[in-house]
Design an enzyme around this catalytic site. Sequence first.
Site, PDB file in Angstrom:
ATOM      1  N   CYS A  60       0.850  -1.181   0.000  1.00 17.90           N
ATOM      2  CA  CYS A  60       0.000   0.000   0.000  1.00 17.90           C
ATOM      3  C   CYS A  60       0.894   1.243   0.000  1.00 17.90           C
ATOM      4  CB  CYS A  60      -0.939   0.117   1.199  1.00 17.90           C
ATOM      5  SG  CYS A  60      -1.973  -1.338   1.427  1.00 17.90           S
ATOM      6  N   ARG A 114       3.111   0.289  -5.303  1.00 23.84           N
ATOM      7  CA  ARG A 114       3.026  -0.393  -4.004  1.00 23.84           C
ATOM      8  C   ARG A 114       1.703  -1.134  -3.814  1.00 23.84           C
ATOM      9  NH1 ARG A 114       6.725   1.230  -0.477  1.00 23.84           N
ATOM     10  NH2 ARG A 114       5.410   0.491   1.219  1.00 23.84           N
ATOM     11  N   TRP A 160      -3.050  -2.494  -1.558  1.00 27.00           N
ATOM     12  CA  TRP A 160      -2.819  -3.891  -1.956  1.00 27.00           C
ATOM     13  C   TRP A 160      -3.417  -4.700  -0.820  1.00 27.00           C
ATOM     14  CZ3 TRP A 160      -0.078  -8.178  -0.058  1.00 27.00           C
ATOM     15  CH2 TRP A 160       0.149  -9.202  -0.983  1.00 27.00           C
ATOM     16  N   ASN A 186      -0.561   1.447   6.016  1.00 25.29           N
ATOM     17  CA  ASN A 186       0.163   0.459   5.214  1.00 25.29           C
ATOM     18  C   ASN A 186       0.753  -0.545   6.193  1.00 25.29           C
ATOM     19  OD1 ASN A 186       1.922  -0.940   3.504  1.00 25.29           O
ATOM     20  ND2 ASN A 186       3.507   0.628   3.669  1.00 25.29           N
ATOM     21  N   GLY A 187       0.321  -1.813   6.089  1.00 25.54           N
ATOM     22  CA  GLY A 187       0.853  -2.830   7.001  1.00 25.54           C
ATOM     23  C   GLY A 187      -0.241  -3.795   7.426  1.00 25.54           C
ATOM     24  N   GLU A 194      15.080 -16.470 -13.887  1.00 28.46           N
ATOM     25  CA  GLU A 194      14.636 -15.078 -13.944  1.00 28.46           C
ATOM     26  C   GLU A 194      13.775 -14.831 -15.192  1.00 28.46           C
ATOM     27  OE1 GLU A 194      14.348 -12.717 -12.024  1.00 28.46           O
ATOM     28  OE2 GLU A 194      14.271 -10.904 -13.217  1.00 28.46           O
ATOM     29  N   LYS A 217       9.911 -13.529 -15.105  1.00 26.41           N
ATOM     30  CA  LYS A 217       9.451 -12.317 -15.802  1.00 26.41           C
ATOM     31  C   LYS A 217       8.213 -12.620 -16.634  1.00 26.41           C
ATOM     32  CE  LYS A 217      10.952  -9.834 -14.096  1.00 26.41           C
ATOM     33  NZ  LYS A 217      11.936  -9.884 -13.070  1.00 26.41           N
ATOM     34  N   GLU A 272       5.078 -13.331 -14.360  1.00 27.17           N
ATOM     35  CA  GLU A 272       4.472 -12.261 -13.581  1.00 27.17           C
ATOM     36  C   GLU A 272       3.797 -11.194 -14.422  1.00 27.17           C
ATOM     37  OE1 GLU A 272       7.050 -10.103 -10.882  1.00 27.17           O
ATOM     38  OE2 GLU A 272       8.704 -10.162 -12.271  1.00 27.17           O
ATOM     39  N   HIS A 281      15.695 -35.216 -16.529  1.00 26.08           N
ATOM     40  CA  HIS A 281      15.204 -35.885 -15.320  1.00 26.08           C
ATOM     41  C   HIS A 281      13.723 -35.601 -15.073  1.00 26.08           C
ATOM     42  CE1 HIS A 281      19.235 -37.178 -14.322  1.00 26.08           C
ATOM     43  NE2 HIS A 281      19.659 -35.943 -14.561  1.00 26.08           N
ATOM     44  N   LYS A 327       5.023  -3.783  -5.852  1.00 26.33           N
ATOM     45  CA  LYS A 327       6.463  -3.585  -6.016  1.00 26.33           C
ATOM     46  C   LYS A 327       7.244  -3.985  -4.772  1.00 26.33           C
ATOM     47  CE  LYS A 327      10.076  -2.326  -8.289  1.00 26.33           C
ATOM     48  NZ  LYS A 327      10.545  -3.333  -9.264  1.00 26.33           N
TER      49      LYS A 327
END
Length: 615
Positions: free
Chosen positions: A2, A27, A75, A101-102, A488, A492, A495, A511, A610
């Site tokens: 947030c 955020r 968020w 925020n939290g 990576e 990418k 997401e 395998h 983020k």
Amino acid sequence: MCGIVGYIGHQEAYPIIINGLQRLEYRGYDSAGIALYDGTNIKLSKTKGKVSDLKNKIESEISTDGTLGIGHTRWATHGVPNDVNSHPHSSNSGDLVIIHNGIIENYDSLKKELIKRGYTFKSDTDTEVLINLIEDVQKSENLKLGKAVQIALNQVVGAYAIAVFDKKKPNEIVVAKLGSPLAIGIGDDEFFIASDASPFIEYTKNAIYLEDKEMAIIRRGKKIKVRKIENDTEVDPYIQELKLNLEQIEKGGYEHFMLKEIFEQPSAILDTFRGRLLSNEAIIKMVGVEDNMKKFLAADRIIIVACGTSWHAGLVAEYIFEDLARIPVEVEYASEFRYRNPVITEKDVVIAISQSGETADTLAAIKLAKSKGAFVFGVCNVVGSTIARETHAGAYTHAGPEIGVASTKAFTTQITVLTLIALRLARAKGTMSSSEFRHHLIELETIPGKVEEALKSDAYVETVSEIYKDSKNFLYLGRGFNFPVALEGALKLKEISYIHAEGYPAAEMKHGPIALIDEQMPVVVIATKKGHYEKVVSNIQEIKSRKGKIIGIVTKGDTSVKELADHVIEVPDTLECLSPLLTTIPLQLLSYHIAVMLNKNVDQPRNLAKSVTVE
Ligand code: M6R
């Protein structure tokens, strides 16, 4: 997560808050809201959706005048994203308003107590519990807002950055912080409050970053008072001069922040080693490493803790440290490390990697390592962030603000910093000759130019993206230094395009994952000349004989893979240990173009934020 913004001063608060929220949308962006105070009335507007949705709604809903206000972009943690759960939240009397925020972990027991005392709740949020707790304390003891906030916060378990105001006190905002970031910009008779400095950068270069367990009483036209939440002692706050500028946080002509940040990598990498890598003198100067050289050299091992892309940078560093400096390295997901009673001693050096410097799991891993006596070194991008402050020493990546949720330049600059550290330690330990060392420095200096060259594949990568954009799955393979790059690349794609993708060490394919390969499966294989090239070519043969579609990332001038692959994307030649800095580039571009073609929200992918400041 947030983002929070607040303003008190002589200007209209609304434009400052709405612009600030837009800058903080990285955020969280599932709902947004604003409360403005015109001296008589609190005007509150909030909605599910983005800040742009709020902007469309607010101007038809309330008058936006007032020189005091707070705003929030969310968020969701407690309660689904909807209008009611959006912040700001008001107390039962309607006099107090809060943004948060939290997470308030003990919200449920506090809520039950408040219900017994007659309080009612409209939302499912922990934040509405907090504002009513503050009101309850304030009323029962007839206290000033600051004192009530302090007493209430001492009953709370969890994390918060909050801003609260009281209708009865038109010239005051109270803020407090524990575990979530909170900056206060100090202007001329005006104050700005935000999760980071970006919302107020055009108004002031002076800011206070509250420390954990601190609160501040911000009064119009008065000096800020900072206090410890636990015992009310006054604190003399440190006023920091900000280096950030407005251009750094705007898109600069690119369609998305992610694309801008991908193309910023040549200059970001240059900024990372500028002043540190002195190839003429054959030295690396890093104050944080130099000052703690004894600890590094005495270390039995290095433990790297990080999450997501930063964890991938840690994996690349494992290969680099072990190869160049011959120091054993373990790379840990911070979220696992903190919960599994790891064996850590004073002889361990822990390196924590974090772009934001605010990731809750990484922060908790740092605290755990410190409590066991380990020396903790931070590699962060955001200057003054919590992790930068919590670690014993560190090195900034100097990548500049990264706004796109998908990390790009943070990854390559983290690898650059870690390479510099590994080289410096290798020299100090004598595991590299002076000529090898010098050669590595000279080669590292050429990387920004080579990244520039790798970026020229953009148009071709776009063509390849068009061909594979409708694939349901992707496989990414790499070996050695480039195995983490495969991870990576897959992250990418997942997401931002929501396509399922897996990264594997190329040799591990036989395998299990080889069973997935058929004519529908695009396989991205990193097959640069110096990285077990022949072995990777054999893996490519195995994919080809199962009719998989091969996208090869190859060294410029390669001919063998070209014969086997459906498409090849070239990157310039370099030392094997530096190759991740180049092979990453086409993978970033591939995920970007596919996401754009699929009409996805590249900079703000669903369900993500983020900086992940919750567990
Ligand atoms: O700010 P941090 O580097 O600590 O963040 C860690 C992860 O949350 C982050 O890398 C995340 O995986 C990114 N969305 C990846 O692109």
